[in-house]
Design an enzyme around this catalytic site. Structure first.
Site, short mmCIF file in Angstrom:
data_model
loop_
_atom_site.label_atom_id
_atom_site.label_comp_id
_atom_site.label_asym_id
_atom_site.label_seq_id
_atom_site.Cartn_x
_atom_site.Cartn_y
_atom_site.Cartn_z
N ASP A 148 0.84 -1.19 0.00
CA ASP A 148 0.00 0.00 0.00
C ASP A 148 0.88 1.25 0.00
O ASP A 148 1.82 1.38 0.80
CB ASP A 148 -0.92 0.01 1.22
CG ASP A 148 -2.10 -0.93 1.05
OD1 ASP A 148 -2.13 -1.66 0.05
OD2 ASP A 148 -2.99 -0.94 1.93
N HIS A 178 -5.96 2.87 -4.83
CA HIS A 178 -6.15 2.99 -3.38
C HIS A 178 -7.00 4.21 -3.04
O HIS A 178 -6.93 4.72 -1.93
CB HIS A 178 -4.79 3.07 -2.70
CG HIS A 178 -4.79 2.67 -1.25
ND1 HIS A 178 -5.67 1.76 -0.72
CD2 HIS A 178 -3.98 3.05 -0.21
CE1 HIS A 178 -5.42 1.60 0.57
NE2 HIS A 178 -4.42 2.39 0.90
N HIS A 226 -8.12 8.62 0.16
CA HIS A 226 -7.91 7.70 1.29
C HIS A 226 -8.69 8.18 2.52
O HIS A 226 -8.11 8.49 3.57
CB HIS A 226 -6.41 7.61 1.63
CG HIS A 226 -6.06 6.41 2.47
ND1 HIS A 226 -6.33 6.32 3.82
CD2 HIS A 226 -5.44 5.25 2.15
CE1 HIS A 226 -5.89 5.17 4.30
NE2 HIS A 226 -5.35 4.50 3.29
N HIS A 232 2.98 -2.37 4.13
CA HIS A 232 2.95 -0.93 3.86
C HIS A 232 4.32 -0.49 3.38
O HIS A 232 5.34 -0.81 4.00
CB HIS A 232 2.51 -0.15 5.09
CG HIS A 232 1.04 -0.25 5.35
ND1 HIS A 232 0.47 -1.29 6.05
CD2 HIS A 232 0.00 0.55 4.97
CE1 HIS A 232 -0.85 -1.12 6.10
NE2 HIS A 232 -1.16 -0.02 5.45
#
Length: 416
Positions: free
Chosen positions: A234, A285, A289, A384
């Site tokens: 991510d 994504h 966010h 991450h």
């Protein structure tokens, strides 16, 4: 075809069985077929026959489409609508079955089902159309032989869009109707600690079954002997780790999915381009966010969070994103349907840990051991990319997983 000595593999044998696109592709690819021909009736404002091929197709695909189309037209149609490339939205994407089958493929639209003349022709000339298609296949085979004998250059020109780079994918998900009637309850995803005898988190198996009709993956449902791992990272923001991560992945010959936000792509376009150029998959994504999660927004705003980022990436990188990760893992049944109808597959995870706090990075040795201890068939690993712990142990994790018999697979393999 069978009367002419051609072996035929059908993707379905009746009118009532629904076979999803990736299942059709899987049937074709597992059959080791020389050609894939997708037969359809059209619907809408128009009449006549048309044939589709991939936008950047090889010569054999061009000839297959031309041979089949011209043979059917010669048999008699109401109108020759021609041979078309890409999809009806343009040549920047291809129909799923044409883009993902391993063999040369074309798609025939044999008249419009809502046009009386086309229906009459279809009924009266079905035998002639069948013979025409059969002869076209034979003619193509006579010219090229088995597709296994094609040159690498010819195959790559079809599979990679002709420029050696993967430019994304278009998914034709079955549309989910009446989205507003579905549950809007916000669910917080986490794989849980309970596992089965194969070390697979029980929660992932349960949710995979529960939401199987929403184009979502919580784990890759595979044979327990199929020890494949799908690596995802991510990218909410850049913390200086991505160049090292990309270097390690290139050294270890591993491909991953990088989920990026729109601000990330705006701020770090060179890294986004490198992700694409290195053969990784670029995932969506969201635009902003949202900390409260995508399902906290209106349905229209949820779609904008998806398509705003999609359109930015398409415009600036000529890449069609097709995988989505929900910010913070917060989702609802409604939001799964929104993603499905946007042409996306939602990717959750079956392994994740607290690695994202840049001011409190976990111990490297402990984190590495945790990654290894949680290995399981069909695992979707979420790491991450702002974590220096992940960056520093990634190469060791890849080596150790391989020593234990695991393979790092590309996520597109799951769609075949």
């Amino acid at each position: 075809m069978e009367a002419q000595g051609i072996k035929v593999v059908m993707t379905r044998e009746d009118n009532d069985t629904k076979v999803f696109l990736k299942e059709r592709v899987a049937i074709a690819n597992s059959s080791d077929a020389d050609y894939y021909i997708s037969l359809h009736r059209n619907l809408g404002d128009g009449y006549g026959n048309e044939t589709w091929k991939a936008a950047n197709s090889s010569k054999i695909v061009d000839d297959l489409a031309s041979n089949v189309h011209n043979a059917v037209v010669e048999a008699g149609v109401s109108r020759d609508r021609g041979i078309k490339a890409g999809t009806d939205t343009g040549e920047d994407s291809d129909y799923y079955v044409l883009n993902n089958t391993n063999m040369p493929a074309c798609l025939l639209e044999i008249g419009f089902i809502n046009n009386g003349e086309d229906n009459n022709l279809y009924d009266s000339k079905m035998e002639e159309y069948a013979k025409a298609i059969t002869q076209a296949v034979k003619d193509t085979y006579s010219a090229y032989g088995p597709t296994g004998e094609l040159s690498t250059e010819e195959l790559e020109s079809t599979e990679e869009g002709g420029d050696g780079l993967f430019t994304g994918m278009t998914l034709n998900n079955p549309k989910i109707d009446n989205v507003s009637a579905l549950s809007s309850e916000i669910l917080n995803w986490g794989q849980g600690s309970n596992v089965d005898e194969f070390n697979r988190p029980a929660g992932t198996l349960s949710y995979q079954e529960k939401y199987k009709d929403y184009s979502a993956d919580f784990i890759i449902p595979t044979a327990t002997s199929d020890k494949k791992i799908y690596l995802t990272l991510d990218e909410g923001y850049e913390y200086g780790c991505t160049p090292s991560i990309l270097s390690t992945l290139k050294e270890k010959d591993v491909k991953a999915v990088f989920f990026v936000t729109k601000p990330y792509a705006e701020k770090d376009p060179d890294l986004v381009r490198q992700i694409i150029d290195d053969g990784h998959i670029l995932g969506n994504h969201s635009v902003t966010h949202p900390s409260a999660g995508i399902p906290s927004l209106s349905l229209a705003d949820q779609e904008q969070e998806v398509m705003g980022n999609h359109e930015f990436i398409k415009k600036n990188f000529n890449y069609d994103m097709f995988l989505f990760r929900f910010p913070a893992g917060k989702f609802s049944e409604q939001s799964l349907a929104v993603l499905n109808n946007c042409g996306y597959r939602s990717v959750f995870w079956s392994f994740a840990y607290l690695d994202y706090d840049v001011n409190n990075q976990p111990n490297e040795a402990e984190s590495l051991q945790k990654m290894i201890d949680k290995l399981h068939p069909g695992a979707i690993y979420l790491l991450h990319a702002e974590s220096w712990t992940n960056t520093n142990v990634l190469g060791q994790f890849i080596d150790k997983a391989r020593e234990l018999g695991y393979e790092f697979a590309l996520y597109t393999d799951t769609l075949q």
